[in-house]
Design a protein around this motif. Structure first.
Motif: not given
Length: 371
Positions: A203, A206, A214, A218, A221-222
């Motif tokens: 975090q 980011l 970012v 993201q 990361l998903n």
């Protein structure tokens, strides 16, 4: 004439017949290999395999150019027209196979960690292994080639950087958990601490990064399968084939380890060597899956528990857990890609489905402790 009708000399008493032990399951022997036939377990495992293949065909067939399931199966075995083969084999099959192989890797990884640590909450995504892989990948995405350490990661690339991050994190957790042996709750607690610290580091990266980096991080990361191609599929396929085979062959050792350390030693298992090989296999599978498509939450947690309940086994079965993981990831990809109004990364769907299951496990574990 019975034994009681025979006159015995002196004070001898009639001998009681020795009962014959009848095995509960028939044995299957090929040379020196001896196995126990479990008809129901085999049938359910084959059912999971058929369900995974069906969902694979559904996932391939759904899209702007819809293809019926029988046609998809025919194309996979060499049939179909030229345009249909291009759509299936070149456009859609890599993504579907990436989902299938990732699910298998996560399911087997979760089954191993839960069996060795004897804790249904022990899974790579809760123990910090997935977070370690994610932290290495996000560092490379956000920072780029700056710095000596990050420059070394840049040489590896995002997939290999994630693999190295997961393995290094696992070694750190294992080292801090070692006290003359590996204790399940110690590993879980230290792993949860590592997971929280690594998520905080991600975090922070980011927040301090460029907005374009970012956005890219993201998506990764998903747990997104978007853009999966054959270059991503082959490393995962090779890793799952090699490490998964080692895990399946070691399933006998895993069964002995479920009985406890003392019983495993009595059965002739080299405790630390067996635990080390299996844990290394679990870490490698989780890191390979994360490196390929990003972190996909709760599959490694839910798949072994669901497989154990479906097959009614005392512990998570390795092969069935892998197939259950494939069913969960491929099914979630179908939901994320075609059923929802907006296409979402598959990790969001698995997290939405796995969150309630985690709460169920927590409540169930709490009730057992209370009883």
């Amino acid at each position: 004439m019975s034994l009681t009708d025979i006159d015995l000399p002196g004070d001898a008493t009639p001998a009681t017949p020795v009962p014959t032990t009848v095995p509960s399951r028939p044995a299957f022997r090929v040379g020196r290999l001896s196995l126990v036939r479990r008809t129901a377990m085999t049938a359910v495992t084959l059912g999971l395999l058929a369900l995974a293949f069906l969902l694979l065909c559904v996932n391939i067939g759904r899209g702007e150019f819809s293809i019926p399931i029988p046609t998809v199966a025919d194309i996979l075995f060499g049939g179909g027209t030229r345009i249909e083969r291009f759509i299936v084999m070149d456009v859609r099959l890599p993504r579907a196979l990436a989902a299938l192989l990732t699910g298998i890797a996560l399911g087997i990884s979760g089954a191993i960690t839960q069996s060795i640590l004897r804790n249904p909450l022990a899974s790579p995504d809760l123990l910090g292994i997935t977070a370690g892989a994610s932290a290495a990948a996000v560092t490379l995405i956000v920072v780029g080639g700056g710095g000596t350490f990050v420059g070394a990661l840049a040489v590896l690339g995002i997939p290999l950087a994630a693999l190295v991050g997961g393995i290094v994190t696992a070694l750190a957790i294992y080292g801090l958990s070692w006290r003359g042996g590996v204790q399940g709750y110690r590993v879980v607690l230290i792993g949860i601490g590592f997971n929280a610290a690594l998520i905080a580091a991600i975090q922070w990266l980011l927040i301090s990064a460029d907005i374009n980096d970012v956005a890219r991080a993201q998506v990764w990361l998903n747990g997104s399968l978007n853009g999966s191609d054959w270059a991503q599929v082959w490393p995962v396929a090779i890793g799952v084939a090699v490490v998964g085979t080692i895990a399946v062959v070691s399933s006998f050792t895993l069964g002995a380890l479920r009985l406890g350390d003392d019983n495993a030693r009595v059965l002739g298992v080299r405790l630390q060597a067996g635990q080390g090989v299996l844990l290394l296999a679990a870490v490698a599978l989780a890191a390979i899956a994360t490196a390929a498509v990003g972190p996909i939450g709760f599959v490694a947690l839910a798949a072994p528990q669901l497989a154990m309940r479906v097959l009614r086994t005392p512990g998570p079965p390795i092969l069935a857990s892998g197939l259950m993981g494939a069913v969960l990831v491929v099914g979630s990809d179908v939901i994320a890609r075609t059923i929802l109004p907006v296409e979402l990364p598959v990790g969001i769907v698995t997290s939405a489905l796995g969150g309630p299951f985690l709460l169920y496990l927590l409540v169930r574990t709490n009730r057992k402790v209370s009883v």
